[in-house]
Structures are given as C-alpha cells and as structure tokens.
Design a protein around this motif. Sequence first.
Motif, PDB file in Angstrom:
ATOM      1  N   VAL B 126       0.842  -1.203   0.000  1.00 15.09           N
ATOM      2  CA  VAL B 126       0.000   0.000   0.000  1.00 15.09           C
ATOM      3  C   VAL B 126       0.874   1.250   0.000  1.00 15.09           C
ATOM      4  CG1 VAL B 126      -1.732   1.275   1.296  1.00 15.09           C
ATOM      5  CG2 VAL B 126      -1.861  -1.188   1.186  1.00 15.09           C
ATOM      6  N   TYR B 127       1.918   1.217   0.816  1.00 19.04           N
ATOM      7  CA  TYR B 127       2.851   2.326   0.956  1.00 19.04           C
ATOM      8  C   TYR B 127       3.487   2.674  -0.389  1.00 19.04           C
ATOM      9  CZ  TYR B 127       6.788   4.686   3.299  1.00 19.04           C
ATOM     10  OH  TYR B 127       7.713   5.571   3.724  1.00 19.04           O
ATOM     11  N   LEU B 128       4.001   1.619  -1.060  1.00 16.96           N
ATOM     12  CA  LEU B 128       4.625   1.858  -2.357  1.00 16.96           C
ATOM     13  C   LEU B 128       3.619   2.407  -3.350  1.00 16.96           C
ATOM     14  CD1 LEU B 128       6.906  -1.278  -2.735  1.00 16.96           C
ATOM     15  CD2 LEU B 128       7.552   1.043  -2.143  1.00 16.96           C
ATOM     16  N   VAL B 129       2.409   1.849  -3.338  1.00 14.88           N
ATOM     17  CA  VAL B 129       1.428   2.281  -4.326  1.00 14.88           C
ATOM     18  C   VAL B 129       1.058   3.731  -4.114  1.00 14.88           C
ATOM     19  CG1 VAL B 129      -0.978   2.043  -5.007  1.00 14.88           C
ATOM     20  CG2 VAL B 129       0.466   0.048  -4.900  1.00 14.88           C
ATOM     21  N   TYR B 130       0.766   4.135  -2.869  1.00 11.37           N
ATOM     22  CA  TYR B 130       0.253   5.497  -2.744  1.00 11.37           C
ATOM     23  C   TYR B 130       1.327   6.555  -2.892  1.00 11.37           C
ATOM     24  CZ  TYR B 130       0.898   6.470   2.389  1.00 11.37           C
ATOM     25  OH  TYR B 130       1.379   6.717   3.633  1.00 11.37           O
ATOM     26  N   HIS B 131       2.570   6.205  -2.568  1.00 11.83           N
ATOM     27  CA  HIS B 131       3.624   7.182  -2.847  1.00 11.83           C
ATOM     28  C   HIS B 131       3.935   7.241  -4.335  1.00 11.83           C
ATOM     29  CE1 HIS B 131       4.370   8.578   1.061  1.00 11.83           C
ATOM     30  NE2 HIS B 131       4.682   7.416   1.560  1.00 11.83           N
ATOM     31  N   TYR B 132       3.916   6.057  -4.981  1.00  9.69           N
ATOM     32  CA  TYR B 132       4.204   6.030  -6.418  1.00  9.69           C
ATOM     33  C   TYR B 132       3.164   6.844  -7.183  1.00  9.69           C
ATOM     34  CZ  TYR B 132       4.607   4.243 -11.136  1.00  9.69           C
ATOM     35  OH  TYR B 132       4.740   4.151 -12.486  1.00  9.69           O
ATOM     36  N   VAL B 133       1.893   6.639  -6.815  1.00  7.92           N
ATOM     37  CA  VAL B 133       0.819   7.348  -7.501  1.00  7.92           C
ATOM     38  C   VAL B 133       0.979   8.852  -7.345  1.00  7.92           C
ATOM     39  CG1 VAL B 133      -1.623   7.854  -7.301  1.00  7.92           C
ATOM     40  CG2 VAL B 133      -0.876   5.521  -7.475  1.00  7.92           C
ATOM     41  N   TYR B 245      -5.766   6.630   1.529  1.00  7.89           N
ATOM     42  CA  TYR B 245      -4.409   7.125   1.309  1.00  7.89           C
ATOM     43  C   TYR B 245      -4.168   7.358  -0.176  1.00  7.89           C
ATOM     44  CZ  TYR B 245      -3.464   5.796   6.137  1.00  7.89           C
ATOM     45  OH  TYR B 245      -3.495   5.687   7.486  1.00  7.89           O
ATOM     46  N   ILE B 246      -4.694   6.433  -1.001  1.00 11.36           N
ATOM     47  CA  ILE B 246      -4.546   6.623  -2.443  1.00 11.36           C
ATOM     48  C   ILE B 246      -5.303   7.873  -2.880  1.00 11.36           C
ATOM     49  CG2 ILE B 246      -5.091   5.627  -4.685  1.00 11.36           C
ATOM     50  CD1 ILE B 246      -4.612   2.883  -3.415  1.00 11.36           C
ATOM     51  N   ALA B 247      -6.522   8.048  -2.323  1.00 10.46           N
ATOM     52  CA  ALA B 247      -7.308   9.221  -2.672  1.00 10.46           C
ATOM     53  C   ALA B 247      -6.585  10.494  -2.261  1.00 10.46           C
ATOM     54  CB  ALA B 247      -8.671   9.156  -1.997  1.00 10.46           C
ATOM     55  N   GLY B 248      -5.951  10.458  -1.071  1.00  7.75           N
ATOM     56  CA  GLY B 248      -5.197  11.621  -0.621  1.00  7.75           C
ATOM     57  C   GLY B 248      -4.009  11.907  -1.517  1.00  7.75           C
ATOM     58  N   ALA B 249      -3.403  10.838  -2.054  1.00  5.94           N
ATOM     59  CA  ALA B 249      -2.260  11.032  -2.943  1.00  5.94           C
ATOM     60  C   ALA B 249      -2.692  11.627  -4.272  1.00  5.94           C
ATOM     61  CB  ALA B 249      -1.541   9.701  -3.170  1.00  5.94           C
ATOM     62  N   LEU B 250      -3.922  11.286  -4.699  1.00  5.83           N
ATOM     63  CA  LEU B 250      -4.387  11.778  -5.998  1.00  5.83           C
ATOM     64  C   LEU B 250      -4.938  13.187  -5.918  1.00  5.83           C
ATOM     65  CD1 LEU B 250      -6.252   8.683  -7.417  1.00  5.83           C
ATOM     66  CD2 LEU B 250      -4.284   9.788  -8.416  1.00  5.83           C
ATOM     67  N   ALA B 251      -5.426  13.565  -4.725  1.00 10.44           N
ATOM     68  CA  ALA B 251      -6.175  14.810  -4.629  1.00 10.44           C
ATOM     69  C   ALA B 251      -5.250  16.012  -4.737  1.00 10.44           C
ATOM     70  CB  ALA B 251      -6.917  14.861  -3.308  1.00 10.44           C
ATOM     71  N   ASP B 252      -5.781  17.068  -5.335  1.00  8.14           N
ATOM     72  CA  ASP B 252      -5.054  18.333  -5.345  1.00  8.14           C
ATOM     73  C   ASP B 252      -5.406  19.093  -4.083  1.00  8.14           C
ATOM     74  OD1 ASP B 252      -3.561  18.385  -7.757  1.00  8.14           O
ATOM     75  OD2 ASP B 252      -5.489  18.364  -8.796  1.00  8.14           O
ATOM     76  N   GLU B 253      -4.382  19.650  -3.476  1.00  9.31           N
ATOM     77  CA  GLU B 253      -4.621  20.295  -2.189  1.00  9.31           C
ATOM     78  C   GLU B 253      -5.264  21.654  -2.331  1.00  9.31           C
ATOM     79  OE1 GLU B 253      -2.947  19.533   1.221  1.00  9.31           O
ATOM     80  OE2 GLU B 253      -3.171  17.472   0.577  1.00  9.31           O
ATOM     81  N   HIS B 254      -5.185  22.243  -3.517  1.00  5.42           N
ATOM     82  CA  HIS B 254      -5.687  23.602  -3.651  1.00  5.42           C
ATOM     83  C   HIS B 254      -7.148  23.605  -4.036  1.00  5.42           C
ATOM     84  CE1 HIS B 254      -1.443  24.472  -3.682  1.00  5.42           C
ATOM     85  NE2 HIS B 254      -1.339  23.518  -4.551  1.00  5.42           N
TER      86      HIS B 254
END
Lengths: 67, 254, 68
Positions: B126-133, B245-254
Amino acid sequence: MATTDDGAFWTIIAYLISGLGFWGGMGYLADRYLKTNFLTVVGMGFGMVTALYLIWVKFIKETPPTK
Amino acid sequence: MAQPAFVPPSSSDFFFNPAFGSSFLATKPVMLVMFSVILIAAFFTVSARKAAVVPSRLQFAGEMVYGFVRNSIGKDVIGEEYQRFVPFLFAIFTFVLTNNLFGVVPFMQFPTMSHIGFPVSITIFVYLVYHYVAIKKKGLGRYLKEMCFMPGVPKAVYVILAPVEFLTYFAVRPLTLAMRLFGNMFAGHLLLLLFTLGGEYMLKSALFVKFFAILSFGMAIGLSFFEMGIQCLQAYIFTLLAALYIAGALADEH
Amino acid sequence: MKGTLSIVGFGLSTIGPGTATGLIFAAYINGVARQPEARSILQPIAFLGFALAEALAIFGLVLAFVLK
C-alpha cells in the motif's frame, strides 16, 4: 460522507502520535546530549501542542472539503 | 487431586513448529496463507466461470463482494480514477478477510494476520502504491511541498510543523495501518485462547469450579461471534484506509 | 506472572478518553441525524473534542513506554 469522517479520524490520531513522537524524541536526544532530565517531558508537551495546532489548521479552522 | 498451576496463554502460543521438515514454509501461518490464496482463486474462478445474465447463487455471492469493494470503497472514496485501483483494493480486501476469518473456522482457528509480518508486507504494498501514484502525478518536489507546507500558516511555524507532517506521511500512517490489523487479530485470538484454556483448566478442577467452566466456554463461543464481526470490520477498515491514502495522494490540495 | 505496571496504568488511562470519544461521537451523530444541514458546523467541533480527548490517551501510551 462517512468515509471522509473516517479518514479524518485516523489522520488525527496519526498526527498526534507523530507530533508527540518527533518532538518527544528530540527532547530525549537533547536530554542525552546535555545530561539533563526534564527536556523529554518539555518536548512531549511541545509536540502535543504542535500536533493540536496542526489538526486545528487542517480540520477545524476551515471546514474540510466534502466529497 | 493436585494440579499444576494455570499457565495463561502468551505470545509464545503464536509460534508453531514446522509440520514437516525444518523450513519456516511448513509452519501453520504460511500454509494458511497459501491455502487462502488457493481458496480465493478457486472461489472467484468458479463463481465467474459460468457468468450469466441471471446469476446463480455462487455468482451472486462473488459479484456482491466485488460490487461492495468497487462501489462503497473504490468509487465513493477515490472518485474519478477509481477503476485503476479496484483490482488492488479487491485483492487486499479478500486476502485480509479470508485470513482473518481463519481465526474462527474450526480446525484452523488461527488468524494469520496476528503475525506482524503479514500485515507489514501488505502495508508495504500500500505504501509503495500510494507514494508512487502521488509522485507520478505531481512530481517529487511538488508532492513534498504540498505535504509539508500547507497554506494558511505563518512562515516561521513551518520549521515546527514540517517534520511532524513528514513523519506522519512516511512513518506513522503505514505503521498504524499495520499495527491496527495486527493488534486486533492478536488480541482477539489471545482472548479466545484465554477463555478456552481457562475453561479446560477449570473442567479438570474440583466439582464446584466445574460449574464456572461452562461460563467460560459460553464466553468463548460468544466472543467467537464477536470476533467474526471484528474480523470483517478490520478487513473493511484496512481496505478503506488504503483507498483513503490513495485518494489523498491523488487529490489536489488547492 | 511477569509484566510492567506501566501497561496496567496505560490500560486505566484509556478509560477516560475512550468514554469521552464515545460521548463526543454519540452527540455528533445525534446532532447530524436530527439536522443534517448542521453537519459542517458540528464536524469541526466534534473533531476538536476528539483530538483533545485522544491527546490524553496518546500521552498515556507514550508515558507507559517512557517512564521506568
């Protein structure tokens, strides 16, 4: 959404742990280096305040975006 | 009738000798994991083989699990790009669920996830996937910048906040993800062991104490059903948090 | 039996935050169920209360390991 609530719930715990862990650990190292014994507790208190401030900024000051 | 003192169950009860040979591959947890993989593959192959418009009962069961992961975990949490991650989430969910439920299946009665190694290895994925994404989508610099420096804070405070944020994303989140699953399974199994072993011990004691053995066994049975609920819930929460976590990695913060 | 008394202390110290978290979310769910449009007002308050209650539990967790 219930799911965003759930995410915030666990993120808050993660922030609290890491805030306390990081600054408490810094205090512990300072204690080791300076041969004192009160900086760990000071660091933990500071870390907790930091984590609470971070949570305040992220979740409370402005309402989190609802999906 | 002298009896040796009661030995409470401890973490040493979680280690098994190899069934044959001396390799760790022959121990009970590893064999259960392999069995679970075969079981999952067989179940979904059989349920999807004769796919029909009017589903059979087996196909319906398979589709229900898949639909649950796709709609209520994938679509609701990740959003637009959810289709890419459904196989990953589905694999995690079924694997964790099956291995957890081994804890209450008779003759197996061991939740594999109560060995820390298994949750940790899933968490690494999971860790690798969400950082990679995240890094693929935003680039490393922007990812770190968005992570550590959120808007709305005076500049001097970043020195204090940035390490905490960094530690949260890179250490505490995966750690809690693995620890939550491990802790729940470990404690649940220990609880069941305690009541079963205690009941057995009391059954061998004096007549008056035998009465309480019934209570202890009843408690063990009741807790087994409770554990079943916990096991399903933990599989759901693990998958849900992976999706978050994946959703958080994909989301734009602004 | 062997063990550390700090762990027992941690177990005791989680009673308070556990109860508090339960009460906070019970009130939050109640409020949202009665008035779904009040969610955006109630959510930050619930999280603030939760964070403050949980801070004490995590203090207990860390102190159980730190104090010897």
